[in-house]
Design an enzyme around this catalytic site. Structure first.
Site, PDB file in Angstrom:
ATOM      1  N   GLN A  14       0.820  -1.207   0.000  1.00 36.02           N
ATOM      2  CA  GLN A  14       0.000   0.000   0.000  1.00 36.02           C
ATOM      3  C   GLN A  14       0.855   1.258   0.000  1.00 36.02           C
ATOM      4  OE1 GLN A  14      -1.991   0.822   3.689  1.00 36.02           O
ATOM      5  NE2 GLN A  14      -3.660   1.960   2.730  1.00 36.02           N
ATOM      6  N   LEU A  15       1.842   1.308   0.883  1.00 38.59           N
ATOM      7  CA  LEU A  15       2.715   2.473   0.983  1.00 38.59           C
ATOM      8  C   LEU A  15       3.726   2.513  -0.157  1.00 38.59           C
ATOM      9  CD1 LEU A  15       3.721   4.930   2.616  1.00 38.59           C
ATOM     10  CD2 LEU A  15       5.176   3.351   3.900  1.00 38.59           C
ATOM     11  N   TYR A 141       3.749  -8.389  15.196  1.00 36.00           N
ATOM     12  CA  TYR A 141       4.093  -7.252  14.343  1.00 36.00           C
ATOM     13  C   TYR A 141       4.603  -6.085  15.198  1.00 36.00           C
ATOM     14  CZ  TYR A 141       3.254  -3.178  11.303  1.00 36.00           C
ATOM     15  OH  TYR A 141       3.370  -2.016  10.582  1.00 36.00           O
TER      16      TYR A 141
END
Length: 310
Positions: A14-15, A141
């Site tokens: 996405q980034l 994460y």
């Protein structure tokens, strides 16, 4: 004058998709090399297939192309990561170590490493969460990002490697589909709305979380990377803030354009993750050190998302 040559590790996400495009505008397409495990259909030229868990492969790309900056974006995100905790830890840490060590050995000038609000855990003040808040995350994460922040600081202090980092909130953009994060409902909801479909949210209506529109995310990243090295006081990762809202508020914002839009709530395991995160972030250090200031609020973001997705 020597030109920067930039490597983006994990450019398909996405980034990475948006950052690659912006960096090519700023530095020239020939000077920005995108890389990931596979080439996306329709992606730009100047792409290298790269497995960042392979130290030799990363080193070869850096040496062959005379890389001066690396944006290391490859990671398994929060919700997806909980499905395979050990695999998530191995991939997130090994790729980071390879980038840091190759950069140290071969004098890469700057490294960007994205951290996340996932570094925060239950035992914090969730209103205006401070830069110095305790970091005891509830996801693998988040654990990998805390460890990464400390390794970034270590490489800067011990070796002088110029590693820079932001603790991203939820990132919202129209350019790609959700990628496995706990805040991804705020991307998916727009895709459903413009298709005149109802939306089932995996968080409850009142779950307030920090978010940021993609244009602000990219601008913050580039502003940090271009900031005067001497003015940077944080070498773990900067708190960064855009806006905070809950699912009910974003749904109401969408209803300004789609009055018949319907949302239902069915919280799942991601609710527990979201409950451990801040509601809003104090980013005083970023504002003081490199004059950070967001441009997008909820209403402007909703307008921009709908216009582009339509």
């Amino acid at each position: 004058m020597n030109k920067d040559v930039i490597l983006i590790v994990g450019s398909n996400g996405q980034l990475g998709t948006v950052l690659t495009e912006k960096l090519r505008l700023n530095y020239g397409a020939v000077n920005v090399i995108a890389s990931d495990l596979y080439k996306k259909i329709g992606s730009e030229d100047n792409f290298i297939t790269l497995d960042a868990t392979d130290f030799k492969a990363v080193e070869e790309v850096v040496l062959k192309n005379k890389i001066t900056q690396i944006y290391h974006l490859a990671a398994i995100l929060s919700a997806k990561g909980e499905q395979n905790p050990l695999g998530t830890w191995d991939l997130n840490m090994k790729t980071l170590f390879n980038v840091l060590e190759v950069s140290r050995l071969h004098k890469v000038k700057k490294v960007f490493f994205p951290s996340s609000i996932a570094v925060f855990g239950e035992n914090i003040d969730k209103e205006n969460t401070l830069q110095s808040s305790n970091l005891t995350p509830t996801t693998v994460y988040g654990m990998s990002k805390v460890a990464g922040e400390n390794w970034a600081n270590y490489y800067f202090k011990k070796y002088g490697l110029d590693v820079r980092s932001l603790r991203y909130p939820g990132v919202i953009g129209y350019q790609s589909l959700p990628g496995g994060g706990t805040t991804d409902y705020a991307v998916d909801i727009f895709h459903k709305a413009v298709k005149n479909e109802s939306f089932e949210c995996f968080l409850d209506a009142s779950t307030m979380l920090p978010m940021m529109y993609m244009d602000d995310v990219i601008r913050a990243t580039l502003e940090l990377m271009e900031a005067d090295k001497e003015k940077l006081t944080i070498r773990t990762s900067y708190n960064i803030a855009g806006m905070s809202f809950n699912p009910e508020q974003i749904a109401l914002s969408i209803k300004e354009y789609y009055p018949d839009f319907k949302i239902a709530y069915k919280p799942d395991f991601r609710q527990v993750i979201a409950n451990s995160w801040p509601k809003c972030i104090d980013d005083t250090a970023a504002r003081n050190d490199w004059n950070w200031k967001p441009e997008y609020n909820l209403n402007l973001m909703t307008k921009t998302m709908i216009e582009n997705l339509k």
